[in-house]
Design a protein around this motif. Structure first.
Motif, PDB file in Angstrom:
ATOM      1  N   VAL A 105       0.835  -1.198   0.000  1.00  0.00           N
ATOM      2  CA  VAL A 105       0.000   0.000   0.000  1.00  0.00           C
ATOM      3  C   VAL A 105       0.869   1.247   0.000  1.00  0.00           C
ATOM      4  N   PHE A 106       0.303   2.333  -0.529  1.00  0.00           N
ATOM      5  CA  PHE A 106       0.923   3.643  -0.493  1.00  0.00           C
ATOM      6  C   PHE A 106       0.277   4.395   0.665  1.00  0.00           C
ATOM      7  N   GLY A 124       8.326  -0.454  13.645  1.00  0.00           N
ATOM      8  CA  GLY A 124       7.753  -1.709  13.181  1.00  0.00           C
ATOM      9  C   GLY A 124       7.352  -1.722  11.723  1.00  0.00           C
ATOM     10  N   VAL A 125       7.490  -0.593  11.036  1.00  0.00           N
ATOM     11  CA  VAL A 125       7.137  -0.503   9.620  1.00  0.00           C
ATOM     12  C   VAL A 125       8.422  -0.525   8.801  1.00  0.00           C
ATOM     13  N   ALA A 176       0.154  -5.480   5.723  1.00  0.00           N
ATOM     14  CA  ALA A 176       0.180  -5.943   7.119  1.00  0.00           C
ATOM     15  C   ALA A 176       0.857  -4.917   8.017  1.00  0.00           C
ATOM     16  N   ASP A 177       1.987  -4.342   7.574  1.00  0.00           N
ATOM     17  CA  ASP A 177       2.667  -3.306   8.364  1.00  0.00           C
ATOM     18  C   ASP A 177       1.776  -2.084   8.537  1.00  0.00           C
ATOM     19  N   ALA A 178       1.130  -1.661   7.449  1.00  0.00           N
ATOM     20  CA  ALA A 178       0.263  -0.480   7.520  1.00  0.00           C
ATOM     21  C   ALA A 178      -0.899  -0.724   8.474  1.00  0.00           C
ATOM     22  N   ASP A 179      -1.501  -1.900   8.384  1.00  0.00           N
ATOM     23  CA  ASP A 179      -2.626  -2.214   9.274  1.00  0.00           C
ATOM     24  C   ASP A 179      -2.172  -2.235  10.732  1.00  0.00           C
ATOM     25  N   ALA A 200       0.235  -0.650  12.105  1.00  0.00           N
ATOM     26  CA  ALA A 200       0.589   0.698  12.559  1.00  0.00           C
ATOM     27  C   ALA A 200      -0.594   1.665  12.493  1.00  0.00           C
ATOM     28  N   GLY A 201      -1.743   1.195  12.017  1.00  0.00           N
ATOM     29  CA  GLY A 201      -2.914   2.055  11.915  1.00  0.00           C
ATOM     30  C   GLY A 201      -2.781   3.137  10.853  1.00  0.00           C
ATOM     31  N   MET A 202      -2.045   2.842   9.790  1.00  0.00           N
ATOM     32  CA  MET A 202      -1.810   3.818   8.727  1.00  0.00           C
ATOM     33  C   MET A 202      -2.931   3.738   7.684  1.00  0.00           C
ATOM     34  N   ALA A 203      -3.397   4.892   7.236  1.00  0.00           N
ATOM     35  CA  ALA A 203      -4.465   4.948   6.243  1.00  0.00           C
ATOM     36  C   ALA A 203      -3.904   4.722   4.836  1.00  0.00           C
TER      37      ALA A 203
END
Length: 129
Positions: A24-25, A35-36, A55-58, A60-63
């Motif tokens: 994802v971007f 952790g990302v 998985a990393d974005a999820d 870390a709560g990244m949109a």
């Protein structure tokens, strides 16, 4: 080690390879979160763009709103080569597929819609043939 510049050779030897996973971007405020592990970073005036595993974005709560498959062109392309990005982008555009291209020192990397990634690889293999 100098990369290839001849377009015919670049196309015939590109060997597109789909990397496992979903990417994802996303944007990072204040740097890369703990952790990302980004596979691409781009510093823009508006902030730091990251391409990371979904998985990393999820975690870390990244949109994000674009989920991609990551294709690596295995040919060692020279950064000064002319036409590879245009030819690959045109082939995918003709198939109505978006393509976000990132040039690394050795290889070009394509991010295409995840659901269409295997189709994109097949289109690129036909282009190489």
């Amino acid at each position: 080690m100098t990369g290839e510049t001849d377009l015919r050779t670049l196309l015939s030897d590109m060997r597109p390879e789909l990397n496992p996973g979903r990417y994802v971007f996303t944007m990072a405020e204040g740097g890369v979160p703990s952790g990302v592990s980004p596979v691409v970073t781009v510093a823009e005036p508006e902030g730091l763009t990251l391409v990371v595993s979904q998985a990393d974005a999820d975690a870390a709560g990244m949109a994000y709103d674009y989920v991609a498959g990551w294709i690596t062109l295995r040919v060692h392309s020279a950064l000064a080569a002319v036409g590879l990005t245009a030819a690959v982008s045109r082939a995918l555009a003709d198939a109505d597929l978006s393509c976000n291209v990132v040039a690394g020192f050795h290889h070009d990397h394509l991010f295409v819609p995840y659901e269409q990634a295997e189709r994109a690889v097949e289109i690129l293999r036909r282009l190489a043939a």
